[in-house]
Design an enzyme around this catalytic site. Sequence first.
Site, PDB file in Angstrom:
ATOM      1  N   ASN A 260       0.829  -1.204   0.000  1.00 28.48           N
ATOM      2  CA  ASN A 260       0.000   0.000   0.000  1.00 28.48           C
ATOM      3  C   ASN A 260       0.862   1.252   0.000  1.00 28.48           C
ATOM      4  OD1 ASN A 260      -2.113  -1.728   0.051  1.00 28.48           O
ATOM      5  ND2 ASN A 260      -2.537  -1.493   2.229  1.00 28.48           N
TER       6      ASN A 260
ATOM      7  N   ASP B 289      -0.595   4.178   1.163  1.00 28.28           N
ATOM      8  CA  ASP B 289      -1.430   5.129   1.901  1.00 28.28           C
ATOM      9  C   ASP B 289      -0.860   5.580   3.244  1.00 28.28           C
ATOM     10  OD1 ASP B 289      -1.891   2.901   3.595  1.00 28.28           O
ATOM     11  OD2 ASP B 289      -3.742   2.372   2.553  1.00 28.28           O
TER      12      ASP B 289
ATOM     13  N   HIS C 285       5.774  -0.392  -2.887  1.00 34.88           N
ATOM     14  CA  HIS C 285       5.343   0.441  -4.017  1.00 34.88           C
ATOM     15  C   HIS C 285       5.445   1.929  -3.709  1.00 34.88           C
ATOM     16  CE1 HIS C 285       2.886  -3.272  -5.421  1.00 34.88           C
ATOM     17  NE2 HIS C 285       4.074  -3.256  -5.989  1.00 34.88           N
TER      18      HIS C 285
ATOM     19  N   CYS D 198      10.996  15.163  -6.930  1.00 31.80           N
ATOM     20  CA  CYS D 198      11.249  15.864  -8.193  1.00 31.80           C
ATOM     21  C   CYS D 198      11.707  14.863  -9.251  1.00 31.80           C
ATOM     22  CB  CYS D 198      12.316  16.938  -7.994  1.00 31.80           C
ATOM     23  SG  CYS D 198      12.724  17.764  -9.541  1.00 31.80           S
TER      24      CYS D 198
ATOM     25  N   CYS E  98      15.716  16.544 -10.106  1.00 36.06           N
ATOM     26  CA  CYS E  98      16.831  16.677  -9.148  1.00 36.06           C
ATOM     27  C   CYS E  98      16.648  15.828  -7.898  1.00 36.06           C
ATOM     28  CB  CYS E  98      17.026  18.147  -8.765  1.00 36.06           C
ATOM     29  SG  CYS E  98      15.775  18.793  -7.636  1.00 36.06           S
TER      30      CYS E  98
HETATM   31  P1  NAD Z   1      -6.047  -6.186  -4.793  1.00 37.46           P
HETATM   32  O1  NAD Z   1      -6.952  -5.039  -5.063  1.00 37.46           O
HETATM   33  O2  NAD Z   1      -5.518  -6.953  -5.939  1.00 37.46           O
HETATM   34  O3  NAD Z   1      -6.771  -7.210  -3.822  1.00 37.46           O
HETATM   35  C1  NAD Z   1      -7.382  -6.781  -2.626  1.00 37.46           C
HETATM   36  C2  NAD Z   1      -7.579  -7.992  -1.733  1.00 37.46           C
HETATM   37  O4  NAD Z   1      -8.105  -7.545  -0.500  1.00 37.46           O
HETATM   38  C3  NAD Z   1      -8.556  -9.028  -2.303  1.00 37.46           C
HETATM   39  O5  NAD Z   1      -7.965 -10.307  -2.195  1.00 37.46           O
HETATM   40  C4  NAD Z   1      -9.770  -8.889  -1.396  1.00 37.46           C
HETATM   41  O6  NAD Z   1     -10.455 -10.126  -1.214  1.00 37.46           O
HETATM   42  C5  NAD Z   1      -9.126  -8.433  -0.102  1.00 37.46           C
HETATM   43  N1  NAD Z   1     -10.008  -7.707   0.802  1.00 37.46           N
HETATM   44  C6  NAD Z   1     -11.084  -6.933   0.504  1.00 37.46           C
HETATM   45  N2  NAD Z   1     -11.618  -6.419   1.630  1.00 37.46           N
HETATM   46  C7  NAD Z   1     -10.860  -6.875   2.657  1.00 37.46           C
HETATM   47  C8  NAD Z   1     -10.891  -6.683   4.062  1.00 37.46           C
HETATM   48  N3  NAD Z   1     -11.823  -5.930   4.646  1.00 37.46           N
HETATM   49  N4  NAD Z   1      -9.947  -7.300   4.820  1.00 37.46           N
HETATM   50  C9  NAD Z   1      -8.993  -8.063   4.243  1.00 37.46           C
HETATM   51  N5  NAD Z   1      -8.910  -8.278   2.919  1.00 37.46           N
HETATM   52  C10 NAD Z   1      -9.833  -7.691   2.139  1.00 37.46           C
HETATM   53  O7  NAD Z   1      -4.900  -5.619  -3.853  1.00 37.46           O
HETATM   54  P2  NAD Z   1      -3.349  -5.904  -3.808  1.00 37.46           P
HETATM   55  O8  NAD Z   1      -3.109  -7.372  -3.901  1.00 37.46           O
HETATM   56  O9  NAD Z   1      -2.812  -5.140  -2.686  1.00 37.46           O
HETATM   57  O10 NAD Z   1      -2.805  -5.279  -5.175  1.00 37.46           O
HETATM   58  C11 NAD Z   1      -3.225  -4.010  -5.578  1.00 37.46           C
HETATM   59  C12 NAD Z   1      -2.100  -3.017  -5.853  1.00 37.46           C
HETATM   60  O11 NAD Z   1      -2.697  -1.741  -5.873  1.00 37.46           O
HETATM   61  C13 NAD Z   1      -1.068  -3.000  -4.784  1.00 37.46           C
HETATM   62  O12 NAD Z   1       0.136  -3.085  -5.425  1.00 37.46           O
HETATM   63  C14 NAD Z   1      -1.183  -1.636  -4.108  1.00 37.46           C
HETATM   64  O13 NAD Z   1       0.019  -0.916  -4.252  1.00 37.46           O
HETATM   65  C15 NAD Z   1      -2.182  -0.862  -4.915  1.00 37.46           C
HETATM   66  N6  NAD Z   1      -3.271  -0.321  -4.093  1.00 37.46           N
HETATM   67  C16 NAD Z   1      -2.982   0.269  -2.900  1.00 37.46           C
HETATM   68  C17 NAD Z   1      -3.996   0.757  -2.117  1.00 37.46           C
HETATM   69  C18 NAD Z   1      -3.652   1.429  -0.809  1.00 37.46           C
HETATM   70  O14 NAD Z   1      -2.570   1.999  -0.683  1.00 37.46           O
HETATM   71  N7  NAD Z   1      -4.557   1.369   0.178  1.00 37.46           N
HETATM   72  C19 NAD Z   1      -5.318   0.646  -2.544  1.00 37.46           C
HETATM   73  C20 NAD Z   1      -5.575   0.069  -3.784  1.00 37.46           C
HETATM   74  C21 NAD Z   1      -4.533  -0.425  -4.539  1.00 37.46           C
END
Ligand code: NAD
Length: 250
Positions: A102, A104, A119, A127, A130
Amino acid sequence: MNQSLSDAAHLIAKPASVLVFTGAGISVESGIPSFRGPGGLWEKYDPAFIEIDHFYSHPEQCWPQIKEIFYDHWGKAQPNAAHKAVAAMQKHGWVHTLVTQNIDALHQRAGSSGVVEFHGTLDQLVCTECRFRSAPSKELLAPAVPECPSCGALLKPDFVFFGEGIPENAQAAAFEAAEKVSSVLVVGTSGQVMPACYLPYEAKRHGATVIEVNPSESAFTENGTTDIYLEGKASDILPRLLAEAEKFAE
Ligand code: NAD
């Protein structure tokens, strides 16, 4: 498949034993949607605005969406009970390494430290010329595309856009940890984004037990990598896992 909370708790309640690996699912209950699936970001937006070549050639088109989604919306999200439970596990000394996909920064807001951000993060702007870095201040988050205060070039959020590589330090730290831990706690990830998704496989190859928390089966559950499947929402399961592990703590 084993679904025992107690077995999982026994495994994690040991000093520096567990690699925690989190994905978008852990932040869903903080109001941040996942990218894919029902209610996901790509139902509403075209992902092109965070493709690196598109961003460089059309920053004035991409920036309003970046600002709206990642700063006006996600930037105001608060950690939930799952982030707080992970921070408590760290404070107990059980977590060898915390790796998140994530961007966030909610693990840090919940009190975690040393987070390996596979990520990158939205909590910094960098930037494109630089490498000046800054927190996303109110001045920089104006409607106009932000410019570097040092050299005037384009600033971008310091997270990995589509078409960019993974930060080398983060990748190295994550995969080194995977070789050393006795368990890996996989939370809220579908296991589809490469190369991050290789982490649980790598840990298992080096002898770790794979514990997974997810309301739906992921690639890891489906292909038999998961040893202990705790089915449910992260904000429900992780506080219960923490409480159970506190009973067994060494
Ligand atoms: P994904 O979107 O591919 O999968 C999300 C997973 O979370 C699913 O398997 C789903 O079943 C599960 N899920 C849904 N609700 C849940 C809950 N309440 N508790 C636990 N699990 C739950 O996500 P990913 O595999 O992290 O890949 C997505 C990419 O997108 C990542 O690389 C990430 O960097 C990025 N991303 C980040 C954020 C963030 O920073 N919050 C949000 C969206 C996407």
